[in-house]
Design a protein around this motif. Structure first.
Motif, PDB file in Angstrom:
ATOM      1  N   VAL A  10      84.647 -17.700  11.438  1.00 13.86           N
ATOM      2  CA  VAL A  10      83.225 -17.808  11.111  1.00 13.86           C
ATOM      3  C   VAL A  10      82.722 -19.111  11.711  1.00 13.86           C
ATOM      4  N   PHE A  11      81.638 -19.029  12.495  1.00 13.83           N
ATOM      5  CA  PHE A  11      81.184 -20.199  13.233  1.00 13.83           C
ATOM      6  C   PHE A  11      79.691 -20.087  13.545  1.00 13.83           C
ATOM      7  N   PRO A  12      79.056 -21.207  13.911  1.00 11.21           N
ATOM      8  CA  PRO A  12      77.643 -21.168  14.274  1.00 11.21           C
ATOM      9  C   PRO A  12      77.427 -20.449  15.608  1.00 11.21           C
ATOM     10  N   PRO A  13      76.250 -19.866  15.807  1.00  6.19           N
ATOM     11  CA  PRO A  13      75.965 -19.150  17.055  1.00  6.19           C
ATOM     12  C   PRO A  13      76.167 -19.999  18.307  1.00  6.19           C
ATOM     13  N   SER A  14      75.980 -21.290  18.221  1.00  5.64           N
ATOM     14  CA  SER A  14      76.132 -22.157  19.403  1.00  5.64           C
ATOM     15  C   SER A  14      77.563 -22.166  19.944  1.00  5.64           C
ATOM     16  N   LEU A  15      78.530 -21.754  19.133  1.00  7.68           N
ATOM     17  CA  LEU A  15      79.930 -21.736  19.563  1.00  7.68           C
ATOM     18  C   LEU A  15      80.389 -20.361  20.055  1.00  7.68           C
ATOM     19  N   GLU A  16      79.491 -19.389  20.024  1.00 10.42           N
ATOM     20  CA  GLU A  16      79.870 -18.019  20.382  1.00 10.42           C
ATOM     21  C   GLU A  16      80.427 -17.919  21.801  1.00 10.42           C
ATOM     22  N   ASP A  17      79.711 -18.434  22.783  1.00 12.77           N
ATOM     23  CA  ASP A  17      80.172 -18.295  24.169  1.00 12.77           C
ATOM     24  C   ASP A  17      81.509 -18.985  24.422  1.00 12.77           C
ATOM     25  N   PRO A  18      81.686 -20.249  24.028  1.00 13.72           N
ATOM     26  CA  PRO A  18      82.995 -20.866  24.290  1.00 13.72           C
ATOM     27  C   PRO A  18      84.158 -20.136  23.619  1.00 13.72           C
ATOM     28  N   ILE A  19      83.960 -19.677  22.394  1.00 14.41           N
ATOM     29  CA  ILE A  19      85.036 -18.998  21.673  1.00 14.41           C
ATOM     30  C   ILE A  19      85.332 -17.637  22.293  1.00 14.41           C
ATOM     31  N   THR A  20      84.297 -16.837  22.514  1.00 16.56           N
ATOM     32  CA  THR A  20      84.536 -15.497  23.057  1.00 16.56           C
ATOM     33  C   THR A  20      85.036 -15.562  24.498  1.00 16.56           C
ATOM     34  N   SER A  36      76.877 -10.674  13.632  1.00 14.11           N
ATOM     35  CA  SER A  36      75.943 -11.719  13.206  1.00 14.11           C
ATOM     36  C   SER A  36      75.906 -11.714  11.687  1.00 14.11           C
ATOM     37  N   ALA A  37      75.817 -12.902  11.111  1.00 12.45           N
ATOM     38  CA  ALA A  37      75.836 -13.013   9.650  1.00 12.45           C
ATOM     39  C   ALA A  37      74.970 -14.190   9.215  1.00 12.45           C
ATOM     40  N   GLN A  58      72.698 -19.423   9.991  1.00  9.48           N
ATOM     41  CA  GLN A  58      73.124 -18.375  10.913  1.00  9.48           C
ATOM     42  C   GLN A  58      74.592 -18.586  11.268  1.00  9.48           C
ATOM     43  N   ARG A  59      75.350 -17.518  11.279  1.00  9.66           N
ATOM     44  CA  ARG A  59      76.763 -17.567  11.617  1.00  9.66           C
ATOM     45  C   ARG A  59      77.142 -16.350  12.434  1.00  9.66           C
ATOM     46  N   ARG A  60      78.264 -16.472  13.132  1.00 10.21           N
ATOM     47  CA  ARG A  60      78.905 -15.351  13.789  1.00 10.21           C
ATOM     48  C   ARG A  60      80.243 -15.149  13.097  1.00 10.21           C
ATOM     49  N   VAL A  61      80.634 -13.897  12.978  1.00  9.03           N
ATOM     50  CA  VAL A  61      81.922 -13.533  12.391  1.00  9.03           C
ATOM     51  C   VAL A  61      82.695 -12.766  13.453  1.00  9.03           C
ATOM     52  N   LEU A  62      83.897 -13.232  13.759  1.00  8.41           N
ATOM     53  CA  LEU A  62      84.740 -12.587  14.749  1.00  8.41           C
ATOM     54  C   LEU A  62      85.984 -12.071  14.051  1.00  8.41           C
TER      55      LEU A  62
END
Length: 101
Positions: A10-20, A36-37, A58-62
């Motif tokens: 679970v992380f902020p949207p700003s980290l989506e690209d580096p993580i994915t 999206s969460a 806002q968060r992203r869940v992977l």
């Protein structure tokens, strides 16, 4: 059947690209699901003004299904691109999985 675990990040949207990008580039890793969460929390130190007003962040869940032996490697892969305490993770056992067809 091999035992699997589901890793949740679970992380902020700003980290989506580096993580994915890091996970997608790593050979041998399975695919993952990204959602999206909204997080409901009392900790708004890093929240934007909009998030503070709304009362949620806002968060992203992977989700990624892994063999338990892959867990440390996946976490290390993410840590190499994002070394922050703003990523929360946990694992859960997967009792069964498969495809319907």
């Amino acid at each position: 059947m091999t035992a699997l675990v589901r890793l949740t990040l679970v992380f902020p949207p700003s980290l989506e690209d580096p993580i994915t990008d890091a996970l997608s580039a790593h050979p041998g890793l399975p695919g993952f699901t990204l959602l999206s969460a909204e997080g409901h929390t009392r900790d708004f130190l890093r929240a934007s003004v909009v998030e503070q007003v709304r009362g949620r962040v806002q968060r992203r869940v992977l989700w990624i299904l892994l063999e338990p032996t892959q867990l440390d490697m996946v976490l290390d892969t993410v840590r190499t691109v994002i070394a922050t305490d703003d990523v929360r993770w946990w694992t859960e056992p997967v009792l069964e999985s498969g495809r319907l067809a």
